[in-house]
Every structure is written in C-alpha cells, then in structure tokens.
Write an enzyme that holds these catalytic residues in place. Structure first.
Site, PDB file in Angstrom:
ATOM      1  CD  GLU A  16      -2.812   1.125   2.452  1.00  0.00           C
ATOM      2  OE1 GLU A  16      -3.624   2.054   2.603  1.00  0.00           O
ATOM      3  OE2 GLU A  16      -2.702   0.173   3.251  1.00  0.00           O
ATOM      4  NE  ARG A  72       4.000  -7.719  11.009  1.00  0.00           N
ATOM      5  CZ  ARG A  72       3.277  -6.632  10.765  1.00  0.00           C
ATOM      6  NH1 ARG A  72       1.952  -6.681  10.840  1.00  0.00           N
ATOM      7  NH2 ARG A  72       3.873  -5.500  10.442  1.00  0.00           N
ATOM      8  CE  LYS A 127       2.889   0.760   4.866  1.00  0.00           C
ATOM      9  NZ  LYS A 127       2.526   0.645   3.437  1.00  0.00           N
TER      10      LYS A 127
END
Length: 560
Positions: A37, A263, A273
C-alpha cells in the site's frame, strides 16, 4: 528465496508447496507479486517480503509483479509509489512488465460487485460503522443479520448504482457480501466490500466516490494478473477463507493459492508505517530516509548494502513461527558483506595531537598502503606523514591498564603503515587535560621491526597536514527498549513508544580522514580501520568539496 554467491538454497514450506504444485501439474509456472500500500516508505519487513516474492520468482524462472494496493486514497501518494520502486530496484530486483495498480482494476471490480448483487450474494447496507460493529458479534457470540440484508437484488443494484453516482453522503451506505453472520470466522460475517468516500485519488482523480475494500480487491487483482502463489504475512491467515469465497463466487477463470508466512518483528525498531509516519511528523527523525529508520531508504543512506539485507532475509528464514529478530542479526549480516567489499582507510574521530620531534622531511618517508588486504585490484593510496599527526585519544593512557598495547608515557607503539614512535613528553593545559604528546620516530622501523625489542601495539593515525576534516554522523539504535510499542504502564495500557527514543541515537562528530576519501562519490562505503564501517552520505557528501559520512555499523557487535 534467491541467495548470493551461489549459496545453497535453503528449503522451506513455501518451496515445498511450489515443488509439489509443479510436480503434480497443478501449476505449470510460478507467478508471484509484491503488493504494498503506497502510504509510506518500505521498511525491513517489506524487505523480507520483497526478497521472498522476487527471490522465489527468480529461482523458479517465473515472474513477480509489482502492484500498488491503492484503494485508500486518503493516505496514498505518488511519492510513496516512487519510493517503493527505487527501493526494489536498489535491492537488485526487477518486476514483470510495468508497475500495476489495484486502481487499474476499479472498473472490473465494480462489474464483479454487480455480478454478486445480481446473484443475491451482496447487498447494500444502511447501518453505520458503529452499528455494524454491534451487529457483528464477537469471538464468543455470533453476529446478527442487518435489517437491510434481505433487500432484493434489483433494489440493491439500484442503490449500488446510485452510490457510484454520488447520490448518498460519505459513510451512509456500504456494499456487503452475504455470507454467514454466525460464522466462527468474523471475517466471513458479511464483510463490507465497498464504502462511499469522496477523496481525490492519485491516479483516478475524482472519477470514483466509492472505493473497494482490501480483502475484496486483493484476491481479484491476484486472479486478474494470473498469480499462482499469493504470499502474505500470517495476520492474513484468517482472511484466506474470504479470499477463496470471493473468487469461488464470481465468474473469474483463475484462482491463486494464498500462503501465509510469519511477519518480521525487529527488536529496537518499529515496522508500523503509521508509527514511522508519526516519527517523521513529530520531527524525531529527519525523514523517512533518516539513517536511524528501519526503512529501506534509511538503511541505504546509513550504508547498508543490498547484499547485506538479502543475507539477513536469507538467515532469518521463512516459516509460520514467530519471527522476532534481534537487531544484531541484521547488523551482523551487513557487517559480513561490507568486510569483503569496503576499501579501508584511516580516520580519527576523537583526536589527540602528536608532534613528532625528530621529523625530517629529507629523511622521514611515507609509504603506500593497499585499500584492502585481500583485494589488490582495489589499488593502493599514499599514506603521508608530517611533523604533526592525529591519533585517537583512546589510544593513549598516561596510567595504562593491565595488558595495554597502545601508547603510554615512555612507551612505544607502531603507527599503522609507518614507523614505531616513542612518547617522550605529555603536554597538559592549565586544567590538567592532555592536549599534546611529543614523540620521537625510530627511523629504522619503516616496514620492519625494531632491533632488540618487541613493539606489540599498532594504532591508526592521520597526518595533520594532509588529512581532511569530515563531518561524521555517529548513529546508534533509535530506541532504548527492545519492543518500544509493546510496553504497558501501571494502568495496563500501552505506553507511547516515543517515550523510548534514545537521546544517544545520533552524535555529530568532526573527524580527520585520509584525503583520498574526498574524491569518493556519494554512497561510497569504507572501513575506517579499527572504528567501523562508514558511507559517504547519499545527498550531502560532495565529491572533491565536502566529506560527510554516516556510521553504518561497528567492526563487531559492541552495543549494550
């Protein structure tokens, strides 16, 4: 994933799945994708995913698409798109064809939504976001049907068309899938797949006032692109049934397989982020590419090499188990790759003046030295000497500790690539601080050992006359806590991670460095002998004019 230097491929569960798919004919090729994204810069967690997706495609002679998941226009921008493209290219990977965007498929996504409505599998809901949460239930209680769930396909299609045409306020209606409000998997409790949001999109402008949700968009985008193995992090495991449900209920001819891996969580760093954006907005760092940031751009500016990041990704592996990694593992991989590839020069960052009392320009000679002991192809440089030199203040002790092998009053030490010198006098200022050493050269020791005695210590130094002054940014870890966003206070609530920002993460150090480095271009990596690895700054170092270095990592793991 792809490895460097012909290193053996390490098998993992994803490779096993791909091998079986190819062997059984379930798939005849490998097509992966990296779908970020574009609402921030890529970080070390993205680096792991990049290495997995692009590396597997390379290893199986397949393809990897780069697709921007741009369905949330409020936070997305072309700046972040370009940053991802630069980072992936810098790491050495190439994506298949042009960059793709989820927004490329907005028309087709809308058509598939119409198809679901006509099949009675989607409906327009008037519940507010809060009401939807109340109706959804929880992990122990089933949800209940929306009062708008039984609208006819004709009514839903009319309302959805009017949503697209901008007849309703933002947030007043959503399009939801009609699955099962009693499902044990909350993701299947009639998830919303479209919402009304009047926001300018960085690619489609103001064409749309409705935008598709991630779970709906992602699986269809994968199918449109012919992705064979849709690799994602483990938090999407519970979303996989929805991924499959959407593709099973529309007329699309391809069904990728979603596979989840753990992850990365890097200690003493953040991979959110949103939180990284907060550091930028607050001015706690100079930007997304601040060398203290765990972003790829930040690591690049700090001097990490693509090879080091790839080696790190290879070492931490691919699994479904928890992947909490100490920063020392990353630093070790970077250090290992820099050791072989970085020219070596001498620099002094905490200078102490030394006057060589018997220096004689007609007698005292300079020597040349290799830039790397194992790479003669790197060439050599002259290491000049003069009557005044700089040494590290830490390399002198008036009262030496046990086993001291550096310089002391009345003691001898060898200057790297030069003579043995002896400290004859210690000069102090009015406060008793040492300001100068007066030493004598043994002119018979250039390139050979002194006769009749052993001198064990060797120290680095630079000529005060010939060295250049450089600005050195001495970086340490940004946080004092291993997991700065996971600390709870006495009330049980999470403490603001910004409380754990280290005041020692950046020191500005004026240094003296061999003059040869001034001709280096930006992003040139060096080993400063006995000090660590440094890189000329990507933006502020100016060849032939101004030397600016960033400390990359020490010669060994000495962080406490």
């Amino acid at each position: 994933m792809s490895t460097e230097n012909n290193a053996p491929v390490v098998n993992n569960f994803i490779r096993s799945i791909i091998d079986e798919d190819l062997a059984t004919g379930r798939r005849n090729s490998v097509v992966t994708r990296f779908p970020p994204e574009p609402n921030g810069f890529a970080h070390i967690g993205h680096a792991k995913a990049i290495c997995i997706n692009f590396g597997l495609a390379e290893d199986y002679n397949g393809q990897c698409n780069l697709r921007m998941d741009d369905t949330n226009p409020e936070k997305e921008s072309d700046e972040f798109v370009e940053a991802f493209k630069q980072d992936i290219s810098w790491l050495g990977f190439k994506w298949n064809g042009e960059v793709r965007y989820a927004s490329d498929y907005f028309d087709r996504l809308y058509d598939y939504a119409v198809e679901l409505i006509q099949a009675g599998k989607a409906y327009v809901d008037d519940l507010s976001a809060e009401e939807m949460r109340q109706y959804r239930g929880n992990l122990t209680e089933p949800g209940k049907n929306s009062p708008y769930r039984d609208r006819t396909p004709e009514e839903n299609l009319d309302l959805f068309t009017r949503m697209k045409n901008g007849e309703f306020p933002d947030g007043s209606k959503t399009l939801r899938l009609k699955i099962d409000m009693a499902s044990g998997n909350i993701n299947l409790r009639d998830p919303a797949i479209y919402r009304i949001r009047r926001v300018h999109h960085h690619r489609t402008g103001d064409k749309w006032c409705i935008y598709p949700m991630y779970d709906y968009t992602h699986c269809i985008s994968d199918a449109i692109e012919g992705i064979t193995h849709s690799l994602c992090s483990l938090e999407f495991e519970d979303h996989r049934p929805l991924y499959d449900w959407v593709l099973d209920n529309i007329s699309i001819g391809h069904h990728p397989q979603q596979i989840e891996f753990s992850r990365l969580e890097l200690l003493y760093a953040l991979t959110s982020k949103r939180k990284l954006q907060a550091l930028v907005n607050d001015g706690a760092v100079t930007g997304w590419d601040d060398p203290r940031m765990p972003t790829i751009a930040g690591m690049r500016r700090r001097g990490y090499s693509p090879a080091g990041i790839k080696l790190f990704a290879q070492r931490i592996g691919v699994s479904k188990s928890e992947n909490i990694i100490d920063m020392a593992i990353l630093e070790g991989a970077v250090r290992e790759t820099l050791e072989n590839d970085s020219p070596r020069v001498m620099a002094v960052v905490n200078p102490l003046k030394v006057t060589l009392t018997n220096y004689d320009a007609a007698v005292t000679a300079s020597r040349s030295a290799p830039f790397h002991p194992h790479h003669p192809e790197f060439g050599e440089r002259d290491v000049p000497i003069a009557s005044e030199i700089w040494i590290e203040r830490d390399d002198f002790a008036e009262v030496p500790p046990p086993k001291w092998q550096r310089l002391t009053a009345g003691g001898e030490v060898r200057l790297r690539y030069s003579y043995v010198i002896k400290c004859d006098e210690v000069v102090k200022d009015a406060n008793g601080e040492i300001v100068e050493l007066k030493c004598s050269i043994d002119h018979d020791t250039l390139g050979k050992n002194p006769e009749g005695r052993k001198v064990k210590g060797v120290i680095h130094w630079v000529s005060a006359e010939h060295a250049i002054q450089a600005d050195v940014r001495w970086y340490e870890r940004l946080f004092t806590e291993q997991r700065p966003d996971a600390v709870r206070g006495d009330d049980g609530e999470y403490v603001d991670f910004r409380q754990f920002l280290s005041q020692e993460s950046l020191k500005l150090v004026p240094a003296f460095v061999e003059a040869s480095v001034l001709q280096a271009v930006p992003e040139s990596r060096f080993q400063f002998e006995r000090l660590g690895y440094f890189v000329t700054d990507r933006y502020e170092h100016r060849k032939g004019d101004k030397a600016v270095f960033n400390r990359t990592v020490g010669l060994k793991d000495s962080w406490k």
